[in-house]
Design an enzyme around this catalytic site. Structure first.
Site, short mmCIF file in Angstrom:
data_model
loop_
_atom_site.label_atom_id
_atom_site.label_comp_id
_atom_site.label_asym_id
_atom_site.label_seq_id
_atom_site.Cartn_x
_atom_site.Cartn_y
_atom_site.Cartn_z
N CYS A 70 0.83 -1.20 0.00
CA CYS A 70 0.00 0.00 0.00
C CYS A 70 0.87 1.26 0.00
O CYS A 70 1.35 1.70 1.05
CB CYS A 70 -0.93 -0.01 1.21
SG CYS A 70 -1.99 1.45 1.29
N CYS A 74 -0.55 4.13 2.10
CA CYS A 74 -0.36 3.98 3.56
C CYS A 74 1.10 4.22 3.96
O CYS A 74 1.35 4.85 4.98
CB CYS A 74 -0.74 2.57 4.01
SG CYS A 74 -2.20 1.88 3.25
N ASP A 75 2.03 3.68 3.19
CA ASP A 75 3.42 3.62 3.66
C ASP A 75 4.40 4.51 2.89
O ASP A 75 5.56 4.63 3.28
CB ASP A 75 3.92 2.17 3.56
CG ASP A 75 3.10 1.23 4.43
OD1 ASP A 75 2.57 1.70 5.46
OD2 ASP A 75 2.98 0.04 4.09
#
Ligand code: NAP
Length: 310
Positions: free
Chosen positions: A135, A138-139
């Site tokens: 992701c 997200c990261d």
């Protein structure tokens, strides 16, 4: 135990739409949600191809709007994960959730989508969460100003490589073939990006690192066997999707990969079980097609319930 007319499993675009159409048809609806509403769009940075948003919309914003649309309707929201499901002699379905929670319904719309497939390379599991990610939204921020690799050649890999290229120093886009599967518009953008290096015709032999996390990826050209070690701190893997369909009764027909087979009305081979969105065996996996599937499945489920109640 309350007997619902319909239980919708999943809270992505397909599940939200199915619940909306069902509740508006006047039937009792419960929706089971395992995570925050939105599904895969929560991990999509920008959605450029959903009609009505010509300047694009952030995934989480669209998820919020979908959820807000349903908020004023009497849909019972049940937190949890359906682990298994069976049909009773009275033709209803029992859905078993964690902590001994059970729901009973006359019809079920399965909208649990799909999740990212693993690459299967040495080091992938060992460095998961320590450099290996599925992701970018997200990261990605953890790798601001650093070098990363993206693996895959579909729309997800191309889109996320572009997203990361705006944050990180350099992206190596590793793909096993020389041609990409993703849309030409993304291919062109990827080729134009100055800090994306294409590493095509190549596979990942190993993801390497130490206690601090990933420090490199060993890749090998498939034609010459030539190997190369790319100095990266993050590896983002986008090599396709696997359906979340394991909880459905064994008798529900699926393809070899586990995606659920339906007809054009989203009916499975078991009367009363419908499927919508990415859990289905189909080619087009888009927010717009998931929304369409959800509406179609709800319409078919409403007709089924009319016959049931007649
Ligand atoms: P995908 O389209 O199935 O692409 C998977 C990619 O991973 C392919 O390029 C494939 O290579 C590669 N791959 C598969 N197994 C591999 C392995 N073991 N080792 C190395 N590479 C491997 O999956 P996706 O990109 O996740 O997209 C899933 C669906 O969502 C697609 O229908 C896609 O169009 C859709 N989607 C659409 C959008 C959008 O339009 N905005 C965004 C994201 C996703 P090959 O090409 O060689 O098979």
């Amino acid at each position: 135990m309350m007997l619902y007319d319909a239980v919708v499993i999943g809270a992505g675009p397909a599940g939200i739409t199915a619940a909306l159409y069902l509740v508006r048809s006047g039937v009792s609806v419960a929706r089971v949600e395992n995570a925050a509403p939105g599904g895969q769009i929560l991990s999509t940075a920008e959605i450029e191809n959903y009609p009505g948003f010509p300047k694009s919309i952030k995934g989480w914003e669209l998820a919020d709007l979908f959820d807000a649309h349903l908020a004023s309707y009497p849909v019972e929201r049940v937190r949890g994960q359906v682990l298994s499901m069976e049909q009773t002699e009275g033709r209803t379905f029992l859905l078993h959730l964690a902590e001994d929670k059970t729901l009973e319904a006359k019809s079920v719309v399965a909208c649990t989508g799909a999740h990212h497939r693993k690459l299967g390379a040495p080091g992938e599991d060992a460095f998961s969460g320590k450099g290996v990610s599925y992701c970018a939204v997200c990261d990605g921020n953890f790798y601001r100003g650093r070098d990363v690799a993206v693996v895959g050649g579909g729309n997800s890999a191309l889109e996320e490589a572009l997203y990361l290229s705006r944050i990180v120093n350099k992206v190596y886009l590793i793909h096993r073939r020389d041609a990409f599967r993703g849309a030409m518009i993304y291919q062109n953008k990827v080729r134009e990006a100055e800090n994306i290096e294409l590493v095509t015709g190549s596979v990942v032999d190993e993801i390497r690192g130490g206690t601090a996390g990933v420090d490199s990826v060993a890749v090998r050209r498939l034609d010459s066997g030539e190997t190369r070690v790319l100095p990266v701190e993050g590896v983002f893997i986008y090599v396709g999707m696997e359906p979340v369909s394991g909880y459905l009764p064994e008798g529900v027909n699926r393809d070899a990969a586990g995606f659920v087979l339906t007809d054009a009305e989203m009916c499975t081979n078991i009367p009363g079980i419908f499927a919508a969105g990415d859990i289905r065996a189909k080619r087009c996996r888009q927010v717009s097609s998931a929304v369409g599937d959800g509406a179609t499945a709800a319409t078919a489920a409403s007709s089924y319930l009319e016959q049931w109640n007649a």
